[in-house]
Scaffold this motif. Sequence first.
Motif: not given
Length: 155
Positions: A82, A85, A88, A90, A104
């Motif tokens: 994370a 990047g 992700q 959620e 991602s």
Amino acid sequence: MNERDDCPAPMPLVESLPFRLGVLGTLVTDQLVARLKSHDLKPKHVGLMTLLSAKAPASQLELARIMGVAPSLIVTLADHLAELGVVQRERDPDDRRRQLLTLSDRGQDLLTECAMASAALDAELTADLTPDETAALRTGLRKLAARTGAPVADG
């Protein structure tokens, strides 16, 4: 006559499959780690990314079960990914207590780069083998993996 008398003479340790595969596994892993280092990744990170590429979104607990590791390791791996990047997090809309992970677009691109690095190492490792020998090696390793419960890719 005892049980030992019925057993064939053992082969030299360095010729045994467990020894050979263990040594080669360590050497090849070190080479792969060196190639992933520029991306700030280790093989377990790439393993998690590969799983997410095929099975996303997925809960951290589900991923831990599939990878056969402690859930806390998935949390640590996911934290690092994370930060980069590439993953992700959620909340699961069906269970707000669960975190779902997805790869991602940057993560998919990075996974492609890792696959290319792995393919290059693969080519180096098999450079002295004929195509038939390479195919036989892949088949044998796939069968050994399946017998031991290790992940087996289709092919």
